[in-house]
Scaffold this motif. Structure first.
Motif, PDB file in Angstrom:
ATOM      1  N   ALA A 216      -2.500  16.235  -7.284  1.00 30.30           N
ATOM      2  CA  ALA A 216      -1.497  15.347  -6.693  1.00 30.30           C
ATOM      3  C   ALA A 216      -0.289  16.140  -6.225  1.00 30.30           C
ATOM      4  N   ALA A 217       0.290  15.680  -5.113  1.00 32.75           N
ATOM      5  CA  ALA A 217       1.528  16.256  -4.605  1.00 32.75           C
ATOM      6  C   ALA A 217       2.703  15.428  -5.109  1.00 32.75           C
ATOM      7  N   LEU A 218       3.908  16.016  -5.051  1.00 30.34           N
ATOM      8  CA  LEU A 218       5.114  15.337  -5.500  1.00 30.34           C
ATOM      9  C   LEU A 218       6.031  15.036  -4.322  1.00 30.34           C
ATOM     10  N   ARG A 219       6.627  13.839  -4.314  1.00 28.82           N
ATOM     11  CA  ARG A 219       7.642  13.498  -3.316  1.00 28.82           C
ATOM     12  C   ARG A 219       8.810  12.838  -4.020  1.00 28.82           C
ATOM     13  N   ASN A 220      10.020  13.297  -3.701  1.00 32.54           N
ATOM     14  CA  ASN A 220      11.229  12.671  -4.211  1.00 32.54           C
ATOM     15  C   ASN A 220      11.837  11.834  -3.086  1.00 32.54           C
ATOM     16  N   LEU A 221      12.085  10.567  -3.347  1.00 27.62           N
ATOM     17  CA  LEU A 221      12.562   9.652  -2.313  1.00 27.62           C
ATOM     18  C   LEU A 221      13.964   9.163  -2.673  1.00 27.62           C
ATOM     19  N   PRO A 222      15.004   9.732  -2.076  1.00 27.06           N
ATOM     20  CA  PRO A 222      16.368   9.253  -2.354  1.00 27.06           C
ATOM     21  C   PRO A 222      16.557   7.828  -1.847  1.00 27.06           C
ATOM     22  N   VAL A 223      17.249   7.010  -2.636  1.00 25.68           N
ATOM     23  CA  VAL A 223      17.577   5.643  -2.220  1.00 25.68           C
ATOM     24  C   VAL A 223      19.058   5.409  -2.450  1.00 25.68           C
ATOM     25  N   ALA A 224      19.639   4.527  -1.625  1.00 25.72           N
ATOM     26  CA  ALA A 224      21.071   4.245  -1.730  1.00 25.72           C
ATOM     27  C   ALA A 224      21.373   3.268  -2.854  1.00 25.72           C
ATOM     28  N   ALA A 225      20.414   2.385  -3.166  1.00 25.51           N
ATOM     29  CA  ALA A 225      20.600   1.389  -4.227  1.00 25.51           C
ATOM     30  C   ALA A 225      19.262   1.163  -4.911  1.00 25.51           C
ATOM     31  N   SER A 226      19.319   0.755  -6.178  1.00 26.72           N
ATOM     32  CA  SER A 226      18.085   0.588  -6.935  1.00 26.72           C
ATOM     33  C   SER A 226      17.165  -0.452  -6.309  1.00 26.72           C
TER      34      SER A 226
END
Length: 279
Positions: A216-226
């Motif tokens: 599996a690959a990893l991706r970090n997804l920034p978000v402005a709000a939960s």
């Protein structure tokens, strides 16, 4: 772990045939028994008989129910008669939620359709999918109300927040993940928020999957709000051309998610690809 039995819940809508096609292909791929179960809206006598001419109205609804059930039974038998698997048709006269939750215990995977307020024929019960996810104790593969999915599970996006439901979800989805061509673990992160010390890092998911033969690959997804996590996951699924999202359902208090929204609710309402929920 493998899928020995797949249960597909069918209703009177035309989308049921696409759902049946997906479930049948999965059953063949996993050499699983396929069980077809008809679940359609049933009138409750307590209120039907309060209507003018309620008895006749009830008889008409029952006749329509039986006709719809027979049409779907023929469709199920026609779609499965030449498949190299065991296929069984189950029909019951109980309320759909009772049937769905009780019979789920016979299966390793449930296949259902996303709630569709625009199609009366697809209505089974209020919040039917949500209830099945929460009460069945089984992974629930939910097929969107729009779109055609020729392949489900070849490219998978796994939503990971390090909690119990996420860990349960990758365990439940393991038979699908083992056959996938590409698996991505995605974590939504909120700027400035410190991670929960009880949550497992996303690398743990990668390490656990590797021990089971899944890369599996990893991706970090920034978000402005939960509250943006659900939409961000669906956007990432589109970018990766994923045809399956795997997600733990209701990792937070359910009432909090119902009132304030949440990842589960967003996926339930706005899914654009099939989603495997686990609770």
């Amino acid at each position: 772990m493998s899928f020995a039995t797949i249960l597909v819940i069918l209703d009177a809508s035309r989308r049921s045939y696409h759902r049946l096609d997906i479930a049948a292909r999965l059953a063949v791929e996993h050499n699983a028994k396929l069980v077809g179960m008809f679940a359609c809206r049933r009138p409750e006598p307590a209120w039907v008989y309060r209507l003018p001419d309620g008895a006749r109205y009830s008889e008409a609804l029952q006749a329509q129910y039986e006709q719809d059930r027979e049409v779907m039974r023929h469709g199920f038998e026609g779609a499965t008669e030449e498949l190299p698997i065991t296929a069984e048709w189950h029909a019951f006269d109980d309320l759909p939620l009772v049937i769905g939750q009780r019979e789920a215990r016979l299966a390793d995977l449930l296949v259902v359709g996303q709630d569709d307020p625009a199609d009366p024929a697809a209505f089974v019960a209020e919040n039917f999918v949500e209830s099945i996810v929460l009460a069945s104790g089984r992974p629930v593969l939910t097929i969107p109300r729009v779109g055609w999915f020729q392949t489900v599970g070849s490219r998978v996006l796994v939503a990971w927040d390090g909690g119990r439901e996420a860990a349960r979800a990758i365990r439940d989805a393991l038979p699908l993940l083992r056959k996938a061509k590409a698996v991505t673990i995605a974590t939504c992160t909120l700027a400035g928020k410190v991670g929960d010390q009880w949550s497992a890092p996303s690398q743990y998911a990668v390490t656990w999957l590797a021990a089971h033969g899944v890369t599996a690959a990893l991706r970090n997804l920034p978000v402005a709000a939960s509250g943006d996590a659900g939409e961000r996951l669906l956007s990432e699924a589109a970018d990766l051309e994923a045809n399956l999202v795997v997600a733990g359902a209701y990792g937070h208090n359910r009432l909090r998610e119902v009132v304030l929204g949440g990842t589960t609710r967003t996926l339930l309402e706005a899914m654009t690809v099939p989603v495997l929920f686990s609770h």
